[in-house]
Design a protein around this motif. Structure first.
Motif, mmCIF file in Angstrom:
data_model
loop_
_atom_site.group_PDB
_atom_site.id
_atom_site.type_symbol
_atom_site.label_atom_id
_atom_site.label_comp_id
_atom_site.label_asym_id
_atom_site.label_seq_id
_atom_site.Cartn_x
_atom_site.Cartn_y
_atom_site.Cartn_z
ATOM 1 N N ILE A 89 -5.602 20.576 -71.514
ATOM 2 C CA ILE A 89 -6.504 19.502 -71.932
ATOM 3 C C ILE A 89 -5.722 18.355 -72.580
ATOM 4 N N SER A 90 -4.574 18.679 -73.169
ATOM 5 C CA SER A 90 -3.757 17.639 -73.811
ATOM 6 C C SER A 90 -3.041 16.753 -72.796
ATOM 7 N N SER A 91 -2.964 17.193 -71.554
ATOM 8 C CA SER A 91 -2.271 16.406 -70.537
ATOM 9 C C SER A 91 -3.145 15.295 -69.959
ATOM 10 N N THR A 92 -4.450 15.334 -70.216
ATOM 11 C CA THR A 92 -5.340 14.333 -69.604
ATOM 12 C C THR A 92 -6.173 13.534 -70.612
ATOM 13 N N VAL A 93 -6.802 14.215 -71.567
ATOM 14 C CA VAL A 93 -7.777 13.543 -72.445
ATOM 15 C C VAL A 93 -7.158 12.473 -73.344
ATOM 16 N N PRO A 94 -6.011 12.709 -74.022
ATOM 17 C CA PRO A 94 -5.462 11.659 -74.893
ATOM 18 C C PRO A 94 -5.182 10.347 -74.163
ATOM 19 N N LYS A 95 -4.624 10.427 -72.958
ATOM 20 C CA LYS A 95 -4.331 9.204 -72.197
ATOM 21 C C LYS A 95 -5.622 8.511 -71.772
ATOM 22 N N LEU A 141 -9.125 22.195 -51.672
ATOM 23 C CA LEU A 141 -9.130 22.756 -50.319
ATOM 24 C C LEU A 141 -9.838 21.856 -49.310
ATOM 25 N N ARG A 142 -10.514 20.823 -49.786
ATOM 26 C CA ARG A 142 -11.183 19.912 -48.857
ATOM 27 C C ARG A 142 -10.188 18.929 -48.246
ATOM 28 N N PRO A 143 -10.372 18.554 -46.980
ATOM 29 C CA PRO A 143 -9.524 17.513 -46.383
ATOM 30 C C PRO A 143 -9.805 16.158 -47.012
ATOM 31 N N LYS A 144 -8.840 15.229 -46.872
ATOM 32 C CA LYS A 144 -8.941 13.921 -47.519
ATOM 33 C C LYS A 144 -10.194 13.168 -47.096
ATOM 34 N N SER A 145 -10.611 13.347 -45.839
ATOM 35 C CA SER A 145 -11.766 12.604 -45.325
ATOM 36 C C SER A 145 -13.074 12.989 -46.013
ATOM 37 N N LEU A 146 -13.116 14.159 -46.620
ATOM 38 C CA LEU A 146 -14.344 14.627 -47.268
ATOM 39 C C LEU A 146 -14.350 14.401 -48.777
ATOM 40 N N HIS A 147 -13.294 13.778 -49.296
ATOM 41 C CA HIS A 147 -13.207 13.560 -50.739
ATOM 42 C C HIS A 147 -14.057 12.365 -51.159
ATOM 43 N N SER A 148 -14.791 12.547 -52.252
ATOM 44 C CA SER A 148 -15.544 11.461 -52.872
ATOM 45 C C SER A 148 -14.969 11.243 -54.263
ATOM 46 N N PRO A 149 -14.453 10.048 -54.580
ATOM 47 C CA PRO A 149 -13.827 9.818 -55.889
ATOM 48 C C PRO A 149 -14.733 10.166 -57.064
ATOM 49 N N GLU A 150 -15.995 9.789 -56.997
ATOM 50 C CA GLU A 150 -16.906 10.068 -58.105
ATOM 51 C C GLU A 150 -17.142 11.566 -58.259
ATOM 52 N N GLU A 151 -17.296 12.247 -57.138
ATOM 53 C CA GLU A 151 -17.495 13.698 -57.180
ATOM 54 C C GLU A 151 -16.264 14.402 -57.715
ATOM 55 N N ASP A 152 -15.086 13.952 -57.281
ATOM 56 C CA ASP A 152 -13.835 14.562 -57.743
ATOM 57 C C ASP A 152 -13.665 14.412 -59.255
ATOM 58 N N LYS A 153 -14.053 13.256 -59.785
ATOM 59 C CA LYS A 153 -13.916 13.019 -61.228
ATOM 60 C C LYS A 153 -14.849 13.924 -62.021
ATOM 61 N N ILE A 154 -16.069 14.107 -61.530
ATOM 62 C CA ILE A 154 -17.027 14.985 -62.219
ATOM 63 C C ILE A 154 -16.544 16.433 -62.193
ATOM 64 N N LEU A 155 -16.058 16.876 -61.017
ATOM 65 C CA LEU A 155 -15.536 18.238 -60.909
ATOM 66 C C LEU A 155 -14.326 18.435 -61.808
ATOM 67 N N ALA A 156 -13.484 17.390 -61.925
ATOM 68 C CA ALA A 156 -12.288 17.485 -62.764
ATOM 69 C C ALA A 156 -12.650 17.684 -64.225
ATOM 70 N N VAL A 157 -13.789 17.146 -64.660
ATOM 71 C CA VAL A 157 -14.237 17.345 -66.043
ATOM 72 C C VAL A 157 -14.474 18.827 -66.307
ATOM 73 N N PHE A 158 -14.999 19.548 -65.313
ATOM 74 C CA PHE A 158 -15.277 20.973 -65.483
ATOM 75 C C PHE A 158 -13.993 21.758 -65.731
ATOM 76 N N TYR A 159 -12.974 21.577 -64.852
ATOM 77 C CA TYR A 159 -11.789 22.426 -65.001
ATOM 78 C C TYR A 159 -10.735 21.870 -65.942
ATOM 79 N N SER A 160 -10.822 20.589 -66.311
ATOM 80 C CA SER A 160 -9.800 20.032 -67.210
ATOM 81 C C SER A 160 -10.292 19.801 -68.639
#
Length: 312
Positions: free
Chosen positions: A73-79, A259-278
């Motif tokens: 958590i220290s690698s992302t939140v402070p910045k 595991l999803r290919p680049k064509s299926l990535h949604s920036p907003e969705e990725d950011k929300i999911l990143a909040v869960f694991y980070s």
């Protein structure tokens, strides 16, 4: 397409939150979670080191999980907080590389460590007579060192390769930290080979450990239901359900993102999911493992009593 000199230019993090009052309130909430996660994980690590009754393989593994979450958590939140409050969205080339290295190291190492914890519970419940041999101090140390070492080696390879890719004039990363899937659209070359490498790495460090954990707990639950002791069955089920809660919250969004290919990535969705694991997972671990664990609560009372008696 024109390229830019990546050794002398910064990246730009577009961030997670809008630059308004709502964004500020959400940031304060994230900072509050960050502080609680730091206190909880550092407290858990200190508690396990201070109380001799917790000097067992399961709790040594748990102390490493807390340490990883603290660094994670220290690698992302402070910045992210610094960029929002200062109004600056830039991150240096070196800063971005360091962020990717620590983030992937912690992510992969934690995945392997959770698998080690599942193996520990599998041996303790399904093969209790073999537990002192299969989970000796040496074996526990090997599992811990293996998790850290493999995670760091994998992360170093990804970090070096990511920053060998030529990036185009647009340096805006649509994320709140330097994340590989968010950086690939900025590349000036076809990245399908590297995306395949990310797929293989995610399979080895996340998907396979997750399948191993599922198999271990499936066998454990089968053994639990055939226990004669109601108290032992309850204790084993509580421990396993605790681990499965943490595993689900950690692996599900992580695997789905990488595991999803680049064509299926949604920036907003990725950011929300990143909040869960980070952000959420690092605070979930100390809460789940302390509030649902009588041994940890007992150790907390003993350590507090020890310090209070010294003051007298």
């Amino acid at each position: 397409m024109e390229k830019w000199n990546q050794t002398s230019n910064d990246f730009i993090l577009l961030g997670l939150l809008p630059q308004n009052q709502t964004g500020l309130l959400l940031l304060l909430l994230i900072i509050f979670v960050f502080v609680l996660a730091c206190l909880g994980n550092s407290g858990m690590t200190a508690l396990i080191l201070l109380d001799p009754r917790l000097h067992t393989p399961m709790y040594f593994l748990l102390s490493q999980l807390s340490l990883m979450d603290l660094m994670y958590i220290s690698s992302t939140v402070p910045k992210m907080a610094s960029n929002f409050l200062s109004g600056q969205k830039s991150i240096s080339f070196l800063g971005c590389a360091m962020q990717i290295f620590f983030f992937i190291t912690m992510g992969c190492s934690e995945g392997l460590l959770l698998a080690s914890m599942a193996y520990d519970r599998f041996v303790a419940i399904c093969h209790p007579l073999h537990y002192p041999i299969r989970m000796s101090k040496i074996m526990c140390l090997k599992l811990i060192l293996g998790s850290w070492t493999l995670g760091a080696i994998n992360s170093l390879a990804h970090t070096i390769y990511t920053f060998q890719i030529p990036y185009c004039r647009s340096r805006a990363i649509n994320h709140f930290f330097c994340d590989i899937p968010a950086m690939m659209p900025l590349a000036c070359m076809d990245t399908w080979v590297y995306e395949y490498m990310v797929f293989v790495s995610t399979t080895l460090f996340l998907l396979l450990p997750f399948l191993g954990i599922t198999a271990s707990y499936g066998r454990v639950l089968f053994a639990v239901f055939h226990m004669r002791s109601k108290e032992g069955r309850k204790k084993a089920f509580t421990t396993c359900s605790t681990h499965l809660t943490v595993v689900t919250f950690y692996y599900a969004p992580f695997v789905y993102t990488y595991l999803r290919p680049k064509s299926l990535h949604s920036p907003e969705e990725d950011k929300i999911l990143a909040v869960f694991y980070s952000v959420l997972t690092p605070i979930l671990n100390p809460i789940v493992y302390s509030l649902r664990n009588k041994e940890v609560l007992g150790a907390l009372r003993r350590v507090c009593g020890m310090f209070s008696s010294r003051k007298k």
